[in-house]
Motif scaffolding. Structure first.
Motif, PDB file in Angstrom:
ATOM      1  N   GLU A 263       0.820  -1.216   0.000  1.00  0.00           N
ATOM      2  CA  GLU A 263       0.000   0.000   0.000  1.00  0.00           C
ATOM      3  C   GLU A 263       0.853   1.264   0.000  1.00  0.00           C
ATOM      4  OE1 GLU A 263       1.063  -0.942   4.172  1.00  0.00           O
ATOM      5  OE2 GLU A 263       0.290  -2.121   2.483  1.00  0.00           O
ATOM      6  N   LYS A 264       2.158   1.120   0.258  1.00  0.00           N
ATOM      7  CA  LYS A 264       3.061   2.277   0.292  1.00  0.00           C
ATOM      8  C   LYS A 264       3.855   2.445  -1.006  1.00  0.00           C
ATOM      9  CE  LYS A 264       3.752   2.061   5.314  1.00  0.00           C
ATOM     10  NZ  LYS A 264       4.749   1.940   6.402  1.00  0.00           N
ATOM     11  N   THR A 265       3.666   1.537  -1.966  1.00  0.00           N
ATOM     12  CA  THR A 265       4.514   1.549  -3.163  1.00  0.00           C
ATOM     13  C   THR A 265       4.418   2.859  -3.921  1.00  0.00           C
ATOM     14  OG1 THR A 265       4.125  -0.841  -3.369  1.00  0.00           O
ATOM     15  CG2 THR A 265       5.179   0.272  -5.219  1.00  0.00           C
ATOM     16  N   VAL A 266       3.209   3.370  -4.119  1.00  0.00           N
ATOM     17  CA  VAL A 266       3.049   4.625  -4.863  1.00  0.00           C
ATOM     18  C   VAL A 266       3.808   5.743  -4.164  1.00  0.00           C
ATOM     19  CG1 VAL A 266       1.405   6.379  -5.605  1.00  0.00           C
ATOM     20  CG2 VAL A 266       0.845   3.962  -5.888  1.00  0.00           C
ATOM     21  N   LYS A 267       3.673   5.842  -2.855  1.00  0.00           N
ATOM     22  CA  LYS A 267       4.365   6.882  -2.091  1.00  0.00           C
ATOM     23  C   LYS A 267       5.881   6.741  -2.220  1.00  0.00           C
ATOM     24  CE  LYS A 267       4.728   8.803   2.596  1.00  0.00           C
ATOM     25  NZ  LYS A 267       4.253   8.667   4.003  1.00  0.00           N
ATOM     26  N   LEU A 268       6.367   5.513  -2.182  1.00  0.00           N
ATOM     27  CA  LEU A 268       7.811   5.277  -2.277  1.00  0.00           C
ATOM     28  C   LEU A 268       8.344   5.658  -3.656  1.00  0.00           C
ATOM     29  CD1 LEU A 268       7.985   1.856  -0.404  1.00  0.00           C
ATOM     30  CD2 LEU A 268       8.687   4.102   0.468  1.00  0.00           C
ATOM     31  N   ILE A 269       7.581   5.340  -4.700  1.00  0.00           N
ATOM     32  CA  ILE A 269       7.999   5.720  -6.050  1.00  0.00           C
ATOM     33  C   ILE A 269       7.984   7.239  -6.189  1.00  0.00           C
ATOM     34  CG2 ILE A 269       7.264   5.712  -8.474  1.00  0.00           C
ATOM     35  CD1 ILE A 269       8.746   3.217  -7.730  1.00  0.00           C
ATOM     36  N   LYS A 270       6.995   7.891  -5.603  1.00  0.00           N
ATOM     37  CA  LYS A 270       6.948   9.358  -5.645  1.00  0.00           C
ATOM     38  C   LYS A 270       8.194   9.968  -5.034  1.00  0.00           C
ATOM     39  CE  LYS A 270       1.928  10.170  -5.672  1.00  0.00           C
ATOM     40  NZ  LYS A 270       0.780  10.735  -4.906  1.00  0.00           N
ATOM     41  N   HIS A 271       8.658   9.400  -3.926  1.00  0.00           N
ATOM     42  CA  HIS A 271       9.877   9.910  -3.287  1.00  0.00           C
ATOM     43  C   HIS A 271      11.076   9.797  -4.238  1.00  0.00           C
ATOM     44  CE1 HIS A 271       8.180  10.884   0.510  1.00  0.00           C
ATOM     45  NE2 HIS A 271       7.955   9.642   0.912  1.00  0.00           N
ATOM     46  N   LEU A 272      11.180   8.669  -4.938  1.00  0.00           N
ATOM     47  CA  LEU A 272      12.287   8.498  -5.882  1.00  0.00           C
ATOM     48  C   LEU A 272      12.181   9.493  -7.036  1.00  0.00           C
ATOM     49  CD1 LEU A 272      12.566   4.596  -6.109  1.00  0.00           C
ATOM     50  CD2 LEU A 272      14.138   6.164  -4.955  1.00  0.00           C
ATOM     51  N   LEU A 273      10.970   9.709  -7.536  1.00  0.00           N
ATOM     52  CA  LEU A 273      10.774  10.648  -8.639  1.00  0.00           C
ATOM     53  C   LEU A 273      11.063  12.089  -8.209  1.00  0.00           C
ATOM     54  CD1 LEU A 273       7.521   9.193 -10.268  1.00  0.00           C
ATOM     55  CD2 LEU A 273       9.882   8.876 -10.999  1.00  0.00           C
ATOM     56  N   GLN A 274      10.835  12.384  -6.952  1.00  0.00           N
ATOM     57  CA  GLN A 274      11.143  13.721  -6.431  1.00  0.00           C
ATOM     58  C   GLN A 274      12.647  13.932  -6.284  1.00  0.00           C
ATOM     59  OE1 GLN A 274       8.992  13.724  -2.734  1.00  0.00           O
ATOM     60  NE2 GLN A 274       7.029  14.235  -3.678  1.00  0.00           N
TER      61      GLN A 274
END
Length: 291
Positions: A263-274
């Motif tokens: 459930e945290k995958t989207v948030k984790l990918i967002k951090h990498l993209l930032q």
């Protein structure tokens, strides 16, 4: 303008890849495929494409052939958004379960499909479950013969499922006789998955379960790889970015690997993209004059 070393590192283009497959394609779940598991790609792809658009990021979508064939409009939309579509086998069975003739037929079938949808053949390949190793190195000859320009299947680390522990950790042209050796005269490029190197220890840090289990290590790995001027190759499965991915009855170990922090995958990918810059494999190769 003089840039600090930290700033220079921040301008290194990394590679983001999305493995477009269904949950039942994975090694720990495929024995349940016949239990009525549904295809969810049409449902999860719009939010994935929006996420990448929000961060002005292009990615390589390694698509399982039967998914692309079943939903040509999804494949077309990925291309229309400026992303790259590459090949991830037709059925997500390991290379150990195939032979050269089968792989040739699969690639030709996928290219015919892609040509009918986009007018272009694909440039690259990723073996299901990173199953390219020195036992299945015959696939390199097939990839070159069928016109592929790159592969991104080598995980330069040992894991219970896959890995080529002594392979190079930067893009290189592999020897057809030994994936751990470089052939500078070769035609096919290999883009190995990111690992975190500590002394002689290598830890998987490219995505999937390892992103969900050790997100801070993945960020540290990208920074460390970038310090050497190389791109970190990151991946995520489309089903990991799907909030409606079904929870199936797996044993405790397989359930942990499959669903931990999903459930945290989207948030984790967002951090990498930032924090980092990403491109598709094709875009990276063009930038570097590799194609």
């Amino acid at each position: 303008m003089n840039l600090t070393k930290e700033k220079q590192e921040s301008f290194v283009k990394n590679i983001l890849s999305i493995d477009v497959e269904e949950l039942f394609h994975t090694e720990y779940v495929r024995h349940l495929r016949e239990n009525g598991n549904a295809f969810r790609t049409p449902s999860n792809m719009p939010s994935i494409l929006k996420l990448l658009n929000d961060y002005s990021t292009k990615a390589t979508f390694f698509m399982v052939g039967e998914v692309a064939e079943r939903y040509p409009s999804v494949t077309k939309e990925i291309i229309n958004r400026g992303h790259e579509v590459a090949f991830h086998s037709y059925d997500h069975k390991l290379l150990l379960e195939k032979n050269p003739e089968q792989l040739v037929m699969e690639i030709e079938r996928f290219n015919e499909l892609l040509m009918s949808i986009t007018g272009h053949k694909c440039l690259g390949f990723r073996a299901p479950s990173f199953s390219l190793n020195n036992t299945t190195k015959w696939a390199l000859e097939v990839l070159e013969r069928t016109g592929m320009l790159y592969d991104s299947s080598v995980f330069p680390v040992w894991t219970p499922l896959y890995g080529v522990s002594s392979a190079l950790t930067r893009p290189y042209k592999p020897s057809k006789d030994d994936l751990t050796a470089e052939n500078v005269e070769g035609k096919l490029w290999e883009f190995p998955l990111a690992v975190y190197s500590l002394l002689k220890l290598r830890i998987p840090a490219a995505g999937g379960f390892y992103l969900r289990f050790m997100p801070s290590l993945v960020s540290r790995a990208v920074k460390k790889i970038n310090k050497h001027g190389s791109p970190a190759v990151i991946f995520v499965h489309s089903w990991e970015l799907d909030p409606e991915t079904p929870k199936l009855g797996l044993n405790p170990y397989k359930s942990f690997v499959t669903y931990h922090n999903i459930e945290k995958t989207v948030k984790l990918i967002k951090h990498l993209l930032q924090d980092f810059q990403f491109a598709s494999v094709a875009e990276y190769m063009k930038i570097k004059g590799m194609i």
